[in-house]
Scaffold this active site. Structure first.
Site, PDB file in Angstrom:
ATOM      1  N   THR A  26       0.819  -1.218   0.000  1.00  0.00           N
ATOM      2  CA  THR A  26       0.000   0.000   0.000  1.00  0.00           C
ATOM      3  C   THR A  26       0.851   1.266   0.000  1.00  0.00           C
ATOM      4  O   THR A  26       0.315   2.364   0.072  1.00  0.00           O
ATOM      5  CB  THR A  26      -0.932   0.017   1.226  1.00  0.00           C
ATOM      6  N   GLY A  27       2.176   1.127  -0.079  1.00  0.00           N
ATOM      7  CA  GLY A  27       3.050   2.292  -0.143  1.00  0.00           C
ATOM      8  C   GLY A  27       3.113   2.890  -1.531  1.00  0.00           C
ATOM      9  O   GLY A  27       2.428   2.431  -2.462  1.00  0.00           O
ATOM     10  N   VAL A  66       5.617  -8.296   7.982  1.00  0.00           N
ATOM     11  CA  VAL A  66       6.737  -9.162   7.597  1.00  0.00           C
ATOM     12  C   VAL A  66       7.469  -9.711   8.816  1.00  0.00           C
ATOM     13  O   VAL A  66       8.227 -10.676   8.714  1.00  0.00           O
ATOM     14  CB  VAL A  66       7.741  -8.437   6.670  1.00  0.00           C
ATOM     15  N   ALA A  87       8.828  -4.903  -0.634  1.00  0.00           N
ATOM     16  CA  ALA A  87       8.929  -3.439  -0.546  1.00  0.00           C
ATOM     17  C   ALA A  87       8.678  -2.918   0.861  1.00  0.00           C
ATOM     18  O   ALA A  87       8.810  -1.716   1.098  1.00  0.00           O
ATOM     19  CB  ALA A  87       7.937  -2.791  -1.523  1.00  0.00           C
ATOM     20  N   LYS A 103      21.002   4.494   0.356  1.00  0.00           N
ATOM     21  CA  LYS A 103      21.530   4.633   1.715  1.00  0.00           C
ATOM     22  C   LYS A 103      22.145   3.338   2.244  1.00  0.00           C
ATOM     23  O   LYS A 103      22.808   3.333   3.281  1.00  0.00           O
ATOM     24  CB  LYS A 103      20.432   5.143   2.641  1.00  0.00           C
ATOM     25  N   VAL A 136      11.739  15.039  -1.051  1.00  0.00           N
ATOM     26  CA  VAL A 136      11.996  16.470  -0.982  1.00  0.00           C
ATOM     27  C   VAL A 136      11.031  17.301  -1.835  1.00  0.00           C
ATOM     28  O   VAL A 136      10.639  18.411  -1.432  1.00  0.00           O
ATOM     29  CB  VAL A 136      13.463  16.766  -1.379  1.00  0.00           C
ATOM     30  N   ARG A 169      21.275  16.961   8.661  1.00  0.00           N
ATOM     31  CA  ARG A 169      20.653  16.195   9.735  1.00  0.00           C
ATOM     32  C   ARG A 169      21.510  14.987  10.105  1.00  0.00           C
ATOM     33  O   ARG A 169      22.307  14.507   9.285  1.00  0.00           O
ATOM     34  CB  ARG A 169      19.261  15.732   9.301  1.00  0.00           C
TER      35      ARG A 169
END
Length: 337
Positions: free
Chosen positions: A13-14, A66, A85, A131, A179, A254
């Site tokens: 659902t993302g 999960v 995902a 990342k 962003v 950050r």
């Protein structure tokens, strides 16, 4: 490729899941079943409104986490392809809740692997992130661990007809928390907060992210981490593209954030091959295929010694104009700077 197949997507659902389902229904209308596996019942309810069962009988909505191996295994029964995902992916959230991040991103990855091996799944593709390359925050570290788990899973499959691969890419244009939507929301305030005026990021659309997954399903031998050749952008250019009249306020980098994101390190280059549109980082330990097999299968070549791929030293760049065009195409068709 996926016609007649049964597909399960974790975290379905993302942002990625929504685009994946839309594209798979368009490109593979004869897909037999699509199972949307996620833990948020509200998001599933909202998604169902767009896909009524009378029109989309192939869709199934399966509540589950999960982290729950038994539930995940039940959902994977009869499944041919898994797209993984699901993840905790907000950097600051992961730093503040490290154990929760590990349980989802690392333990959850292991559960996906075990469920796939148990249920006779044929293809597993896991989503990674830039990342995960030389990580400096917990989110990246957990995704690197996840990448290693999926790549190494090919060595424990025994006689099972299954392959595990990974796709790694940069910031997805318009995805939740990214962003561009952030700047668009801040535009009315007249001030855009920017962490550092030299910061860069890779840029990819959700559509191209889904296409990369399709490529991995169709072409992976097993163990590859596929990396797309995509443009970079400067954060300042994003600000100019979205809100040229806004004041820029530098707020500082950050915790856990890099100035430039990486997708292939110099160390990775020893095991990296190059194709027309993609790179692939090969498994450092493979008992299934030798490097020559990967090169032949992908019609690829080894990258030069010392090669690295990061957003600050990229050869392809977005401009203010191309960013505006892509925002209209991929984020908001009514967008005006």
């Amino acid at each position: 490729m996926l016609n007649g197949k049964k597909v399960l997507i974790t975290g379905g659902t993302g942002s990625f899941g929504k685009k994946f389902i839309k594209m798979i229904l368009a490109d593979y209308p004869e897909v037999e079943r699509i199972v949307i596996y996620s833990r948020d019942e509200l998001k599933q309810f909202e998604m169902k409104q767009n896909y009524p069962h009378s029109e989309y009988p192939q869709l199934r909505f399966f509540i589950g986490d999960v982290r729950d191996k038994a539930r995940l295994t039940r959902a994977c029964e009869g499944i041919d392809v898994i797209i993984h995902a699901a993840a905790i992916k907000q950097v600051d959230t992961a730093e503040y809740n490290p154990t929760e991040c590990i349980r989802t991103n690392v333990d959850g990855a292991e559960n996906v692997i075990d469920a796939a091996l148990t249920c006779g799944v044929k293809d597993v593709v896991a989503l990674s992130t830039d990342k995960a390359c030389a990580p400096i925050n917990l989110y990246g570290a957990t995704k690197l661990a996840s990448d290693k788990l999926f790549s190494a899973a090919n060595n424990i499959k025994g006689s099972k007809d299954i392959k595990f691969s990974v796709v790694r890419y940069g910031n997805v244009m318009g995805s939740r928390g990214s962003v561009i939507p952030f700047f668009m929301n801040k535009k009315e305030e007249g001030i855009l907060p920017i962490t550092h005026d030299e910061m860069t990021r890779f840029n990819i659309s959700l559509e191209d992210g889904v296409r990369l997954v399709f490529f991995a399903i169709e072409n992976a031998l097993g163990g590859e981490i596929f990396v797309p050749k995509i443009p970079s952008y400067k954060i300042l250019d994003v600000a100019k593209a979205v809100a040229p009249d806004c004041e820029i306020k530098i707020v500082g980098v950050r915790p856990g954030e890099k100035l430039h994101e990486e997708m292939i390190t110099e160390s990775d280059s020893l095991n990296t091959i190059e194709m027309e549109k993609y790179y692939a980082i090969l498994p450092s330990v493979s008992f299934v295929h030798k490097r020559e097999k990967f090169l032949e299968h992908h019609n690829a070549k080894l990258v030069p010694f010392g090669f690295k791929y990061n957003s600050g030293e990229n050869t392809e760049w977005e401009t203010v104009d191309t960013l505006r065009e892509k925002i209209k195409t991929y984020v908001d068709p009514n967008f005006e700077a």
